[in-house]
Write a protein that holds these residues in place. Structure first.
Motif, mmCIF file in Angstrom:
data_model
loop_
_atom_site.group_PDB
_atom_site.id
_atom_site.type_symbol
_atom_site.label_atom_id
_atom_site.label_comp_id
_atom_site.label_asym_id
_atom_site.label_seq_id
_atom_site.Cartn_x
_atom_site.Cartn_y
_atom_site.Cartn_z
ATOM 1 N N HIS A 9 -15.707 3.326 2.726
ATOM 2 C CA HIS A 9 -15.366 2.706 1.446
ATOM 3 C C HIS A 9 -14.363 3.639 0.762
ATOM 4 O O HIS A 9 -14.640 4.834 0.599
ATOM 5 N N PHE A 10 -13.221 3.099 0.355
ATOM 6 C CA PHE A 10 -12.167 3.963 -0.185
ATOM 7 C C PHE A 10 -11.336 3.201 -1.207
ATOM 8 O O PHE A 10 -11.445 1.974 -1.348
ATOM 9 N N ARG A 11 -10.503 3.961 -1.923
ATOM 10 C CA ARG A 11 -9.569 3.367 -2.884
ATOM 11 C C ARG A 11 -8.145 3.737 -2.484
ATOM 12 O O ARG A 11 -7.875 4.883 -2.129
ATOM 13 N N CYS A 45 0.841 -1.197 0.000
ATOM 14 C CA CYS A 45 0.000 0.000 0.000
ATOM 15 C C CYS A 45 0.877 1.249 0.000
ATOM 16 O O CYS A 45 1.831 1.347 0.776
ATOM 17 N N ILE A 46 0.546 2.200 -0.861
ATOM 18 C CA ILE A 46 1.339 3.422 -0.993
ATOM 19 C C ILE A 46 0.650 4.595 -0.303
ATOM 20 O O ILE A 46 1.186 5.180 0.637
ATOM 21 N N CYS A 47 -0.536 4.967 -0.751
ATOM 22 C CA CYS A 47 -1.239 6.101 -0.150
ATOM 23 C C CYS A 47 -2.716 6.036 -0.527
ATOM 24 O O CYS A 47 -3.106 5.363 -1.489
ATOM 25 N N LEU A 48 -3.520 6.765 0.238
ATOM 26 C CA LEU A 48 -4.954 6.846 -0.041
ATOM 27 C C LEU A 48 -5.190 7.646 -1.319
ATOM 28 O O LEU A 48 -4.598 8.710 -1.518
ATOM 29 N N TYR A 49 -6.057 7.121 -2.189
ATOM 30 C CA TYR A 49 -6.402 7.834 -3.425
ATOM 31 C C TYR A 49 -7.653 8.687 -3.219
ATOM 32 O O TYR A 49 -7.640 9.886 -3.476
ATOM 33 N N ASP A 50 -8.731 8.065 -2.763
ATOM 34 C CA ASP A 50 -9.937 8.835 -2.455
ATOM 35 C C ASP A 50 -10.864 8.012 -1.574
ATOM 36 O O ASP A 50 -10.679 6.807 -1.389
ATOM 37 N N ILE A 51 -11.840 8.710 -0.998
ATOM 38 C CA ILE A 51 -12.890 8.079 -0.194
ATOM 39 C C ILE A 51 -14.167 8.107 -1.021
ATOM 40 O O ILE A 51 -14.610 9.173 -1.454
ATOM 41 N N THR A 52 -14.745 6.943 -1.260
ATOM 42 C CA THR A 52 -15.910 6.864 -2.142
ATOM 43 C C THR A 52 -17.231 6.906 -1.382
ATOM 44 O O THR A 52 -18.243 7.348 -1.927
ATOM 45 N N LYS A 53 -17.223 6.461 -0.121
ATOM 46 C CA LYS A 53 -18.488 6.446 0.624
ATOM 47 C C LYS A 53 -18.211 6.429 2.119
ATOM 48 O O LYS A 53 -17.326 5.708 2.589
ATOM 49 N N LEU A 54 -18.969 7.241 2.854
ATOM 50 C CA LEU A 54 -18.927 7.239 4.317
ATOM 51 C C LEU A 54 -20.290 6.792 4.833
ATOM 52 O O LEU A 54 -21.315 7.375 4.472
ATOM 53 N N GLU A 55 -20.291 5.774 5.661
ATOM 54 C CA GLU A 55 -21.542 5.355 6.285
ATOM 55 C C GLU A 55 -21.704 6.092 7.612
ATOM 56 O O GLU A 55 -20.868 6.915 7.994
ATOM 57 N N ASP A 56 -22.775 5.814 8.322
ATOM 58 C CA ASP A 56 -23.055 6.522 9.573
ATOM 59 C C ASP A 56 -21.960 6.260 10.599
ATOM 60 O O ASP A 56 -21.383 5.166 10.663
ATOM 61 N N SER A 57 -21.695 7.291 11.410
ATOM 62 C CA SER A 57 -20.716 7.172 12.492
ATOM 63 C C SER A 57 -21.426 6.837 13.792
ATOM 64 O O SER A 57 -22.546 7.300 14.040
#
Length: 217
Positions: A71-73, A45-57
């Motif tokens: 959910h992220f890439r 793993c190198i680095c976070l690309y983006d966050i595609t979805k956030l569910e409830d906290s």
């Protein structure tokens, strides 16, 4: 060489960073957790690309932190088989030529995958180096694979090793520990060489592969 991998994880955000934007806090936690780590059967793993979805906290009783399913890439180093890469020779050994990409060092080109015929001079045992004996009309020329030289290779195989922590080995039933006796493994057992979680096996046994200086001159 680099791929985007979709992942899902539950991220814990401590209360002392609640003043920050949720996306920024989650991105920092994901990079702390995964960056420069090998995920089994996925890659480095190198680095976070983006966050595609956030569910409830959620905040659970007894824990002031928030827990969010994300959910992220992630950008992952995972070359495909037969891909051509360029790295630098880190060092040579009896196992072959060890190559580094600068950010990834576990690349091995075994002796049978070098340009043939290849050998190691007996006088260089202290500082070992592999040599390609290149045949020409004027005779044989020794082409040395020196440390630090740029080398072009093809990815021939990949090896993932599960390095997850395991429990202590079970004690032998016929040899119970005596009072005051140490149950630690012997020094030679506890000092075993640590296995790399992700290793690439390369080859240069083809025209155009090997040290860049061989083909540029």
């Amino acid at each position: 060489m680099f791929v985007l991998v979709e992942m899902v994880d539950t991220v814990r955000i401590p209360p002392w960073v609640f003043d920050r934007r949720l996306n920024d806090a989650i991105a920092e936690e994901l990079n702390k957790k995964l960056a420069n780590k090998v995920v089994y059967n996925v890659g480095l793993c190198i680095c976070l690309y983006d966050i595609t979805k956030l569910e409830d906290s959620y905040i659970f009783p007894g824990d002031g932190a928030s827990h969010t399913k994300v959910h992220f890439r992630f950008v992952v180093f995972h070359p495909f088989l037969d891909e051509i890469l360029v790295g630098k020779i880190k060092y040579c050994s009896q196992e072959g030529v060890h190559v580094t990409m600068g950010f990834f060092d576990d690349i091995l080109i075994p002796p049978e995958s070098l340009q043939q015929p290849a050998f190691t001079p007996q006088s260089d045992e202290a500082e070992q180096v592999w040599v390609w004996e290149y045949e020409t009309d004027e005779g044989a020329h020794d082409l040395y694979m020196d440390q630090g030289e740029e080398i072009r290779f093809r990815v021939a195989d990949e090896v993932f090793v599960d390095t997850s922590p395991t429990g202590p080995a079970a004690a032998k039933p016929d040899a119970p520990a005596q009072p005051g006796q140490s149950t630690a493994p012997p020094a030679e057992e506890s000092g075993d060489k640590k296995e790399a979680p992700y290793t690439l096996v390369g080859t240069i046994c083809e025209p155009g592969l090997g040290l860049l200086s061989w083909w540029n001159s």
